[in-house]
Design an enzyme around this catalytic site. Structure first.
Site, PDB file in Angstrom:
ATOM      1  CB  SER A   1      -0.865  -0.021   1.263  1.00 55.48           C
ATOM      2  OG  SER A   1      -1.437   1.240   1.506  1.00 55.48           O
TER       3      SER A   1
ATOM      4  CE1 TYR B   1      -4.139  -2.368   5.666  1.00 59.98           C
ATOM      5  CE2 TYR B   1      -3.423  -0.076   5.571  1.00 59.98           C
ATOM      6  CZ  TYR B   1      -3.811  -1.233   4.933  1.00 59.98           C
ATOM      7  OH  TYR B   1      -3.860  -1.266   3.563  1.00 59.98           O
TER       8      TYR B   1
ATOM      9  CE  LYS C   1      -1.721  -4.180   3.366  1.00 61.23           C
ATOM     10  NZ  LYS C   1      -2.037  -5.492   2.781  1.00 61.23           N
TER      11      LYS C   1
HETATM   12  N1  UFG Z   1     -12.423  11.132   3.450  1.00 59.40           N
HETATM   13  C1  UFG Z   1     -13.385  12.041   3.786  1.00 59.40           C
HETATM   14  N2  UFG Z   1     -14.568  11.593   4.268  1.00 59.40           N
HETATM   15  C2  UFG Z   1     -14.837  10.260   4.434  1.00 59.40           C
HETATM   16  C3  UFG Z   1     -13.840   9.320   4.079  1.00 59.40           C
HETATM   17  C4  UFG Z   1     -12.649   9.791   3.588  1.00 59.40           C
HETATM   18  O1  UFG Z   1     -13.184  13.250   3.666  1.00 59.40           O
HETATM   19  O2  UFG Z   1     -15.927   9.922   4.898  1.00 59.40           O
HETATM   20  C5  UFG Z   1     -11.159  11.618   2.898  1.00 59.40           C
HETATM   21  C6  UFG Z   1      -9.968  11.230   3.753  1.00 59.40           C
HETATM   22  O3  UFG Z   1      -9.789  12.184   4.772  1.00 59.40           O
HETATM   23  C7  UFG Z   1      -8.847  11.203   2.727  1.00 59.40           C
HETATM   24  C8  UFG Z   1      -9.550  10.769   1.432  1.00 59.40           C
HETATM   25  O4  UFG Z   1     -10.934  10.999   1.649  1.00 59.40           O
HETATM   26  O5  UFG Z   1      -8.353  12.483   2.548  1.00 59.40           O
HETATM   27  C9  UFG Z   1      -9.351   9.321   1.102  1.00 59.40           C
HETATM   28  O6  UFG Z   1      -9.716   8.551   2.244  1.00 59.40           O
HETATM   29  P1  UFG Z   1      -9.885   6.974   2.190  1.00 59.40           P
HETATM   30  O7  UFG Z   1     -10.242   6.506   3.576  1.00 59.40           O
HETATM   31  O8  UFG Z   1     -10.770   6.581   1.085  1.00 59.40           O
HETATM   32  O9  UFG Z   1      -8.437   6.496   1.784  1.00 59.40           O
HETATM   33  P2  UFG Z   1      -7.068   6.752   2.529  1.00 59.40           P
HETATM   34  O10 UFG Z   1      -6.230   7.573   1.612  1.00 59.40           O
HETATM   35  O11 UFG Z   1      -7.189   7.177   3.928  1.00 59.40           O
HETATM   36  O12 UFG Z   1      -6.670   5.233   2.663  1.00 59.40           O
HETATM   37  C10 UFG Z   1      -5.821   4.635   1.831  1.00 59.40           C
HETATM   38  C11 UFG Z   1      -6.113   3.139   1.731  1.00 59.40           C
HETATM   39  C12 UFG Z   1      -5.767   2.458   3.008  1.00 59.40           C
HETATM   40  C13 UFG Z   1      -4.436   2.910   3.506  1.00 59.40           C
HETATM   41  C14 UFG Z   1      -4.441   4.380   3.684  1.00 59.40           C
HETATM   42  C15 UFG Z   1      -3.222   4.885   4.355  1.00 59.40           C
HETATM   43  O13 UFG Z   1      -7.463   2.905   1.428  1.00 59.40           O
HETATM   44  O14 UFG Z   1      -5.739   1.082   2.769  1.00 59.40           O
HETATM   45  O15 UFG Z   1      -4.589   4.921   2.405  1.00 59.40           O
HETATM   46  O16 UFG Z   1      -2.837   6.133   3.932  1.00 59.40           O
HETATM   47  F1  UFG Z   1      -4.119   2.373   4.675  1.00 59.40           F
END
Ligand code: UFG
Length: 338
Positions: A126, A151, A155
């Protein structure tokens, strides 16, 4: 050449789409999954899309005795290992659950591959391993930052375990694919993401809000040092991501690896902000997504996006699906669920 591949976690979001692309590319697929975060009928979906019968066994990869039975019964030379827990927040409150599951399952696979002389493994890593990178876009050479969640730590640890096994055991060849943000669904709307409970990830939350299942989307933070103040991410279409596994496996089974352990970024290289993604979803699907700004979510990095040049050149893979099509597929999938 042995074109049979064991897919652990093959009924999950990424695993199921990868199974389809593997079958389309001429591989025979054996799926194992403990169904802890997926459903058995996903196998039917894979079979419907491909018109091919798939071998499925409900097995927990942490159960080495059961896993050994799979190695005894089937003649495969390659494994794609998806089986893992993936909820960042839950990993913070239940670290042992994550370390036990994600590490033991992977070590069991590697151990049996060595014992049974099976050569190739693709590991689901990831972009989380980069953390809050100092320079963007990130290349595979960008230093990893200390993990901010158990988590993320699993990885990093699994990458290191794979690197060390590839160095130590002549039989073991490994590729780690560092995924950016996988989104979307199969264009047939037969497969997609099936979060249990309230979604953690952005796109399932968007689609459920558009469908009226959630009242309102919270956009976490609009005061980041980014063009519009919301976080930047690299959203990769799930079918494109699935195809990256086929490209990695082709490289291994064709004997083209130049190192015993290789790492590739799997992203588009094109950052989008959370705000842009929400507005784009609304525009292409002509549906409102009620949303508000909320405080930053703990652990989020402001920006991360890939330099996918290495995968483009060496794997001959690149992200092809248009983001608008990806967002249409995500909405079509959500609508198919009601
Ligand atoms: N976000 C929102 N509202 C929500 C959900 C997400 O604003 O309800 C924002 C988050 O703050 C982030 C973006 O949307 O800025 C993406 O969020 P996600 O949760 O979809 O994805 P992430 O980038 O946090 O997660 C990804 C992978 C994970 C990994 C993570 C670590 O999905 O598996 O990156 O950085 F662990």
């Amino acid at each position: 050449m042995n074109k049979t591949v064991l897919v652990s976690g093959g009924t999950g979001f990424i695993g199921s789409h990868t199974a389809v692309e593997l079958i389309n590319a001429g591989y025979k697929v054996i799926i194992i999954d403990n169904l802890s975060n997926s459903e058995k009928n996903i196998v039917d979906g894979i079979e419907r899309i491909t018109g091919t019968k798939v071998i499925f066994e409900q097995i927990d990869t942490c159960d080495i005795k059961a896993l050994r039975g799979v190695f005894d019964r089937y003649d495969f030379d390659s494994v794609i290992h998806f089986a893992a827990f993936k909820a960042v927040g839950e990993s913070v409150s239940e670290p042992l659950k994550y370390y036990r599951n994600n590490l033991i399952s992977f070590m069991n696979i590697l151990e049996l591959m060595k014992e049974y002389t099976r050569h190739n493994i693709v590991f689901s890593s990831s972009a989380t391993v980069y953390g809050d990178a100092d320079v963007l876009p990130v290349t595979e050479q960008t230093p990893r930052k200390p993990a901010t969640s158990p988590y993320g730590n699993t990885k990093q640890m699994c990458e290191d375990i794979l690197r060390d096994c590839c160095a130590a055991y002549p039989v073991t060849h490994g590729i780690a694919l560092r995924y950016f943000n996988p989104i979307g669904a199969h264009p047939t709307a037969i497969l997609g993401e099936l979060p249990r409970g309230v979604p953690n990830n952005l796109v399932p939350f968007i689609t459920q809000t558009a469908a009226g299942i959630r009242k309102e989307l919270s956009i976490f933070g609009n005061d980041y040092d980014t063009p519009d103040g919301t976080c930047l991410r690299d959203y990769i279409d799930i079918v494109d991501l699935a195809r990256a596994h086929v490209a990695a496996l082709n490289r291994m089974t064709d004997g083209k690896m130049t190192e015993k352990y290789e790492i590739y970024n799997i992203g588009t290289g094109k950052p989008l902000s959370v705000k842009e993604l929400v507005e784009r979803f609304e525009a292409v699907n002509n549906v409102p997504v009620p949303h508000k700004y909320a405080p930053r979510r703990e652990g989020d990095v402001p920006s991360v996006y890939a330099d996918p040049t290495l995968a483009n050149k060496v794997l001959g893979w690149k992200a092809e699906r248009d983001i608008d099509d990806t967002l249409r597929a995500a909405w079509k999938w959500q609508q198919s669920l009601s």
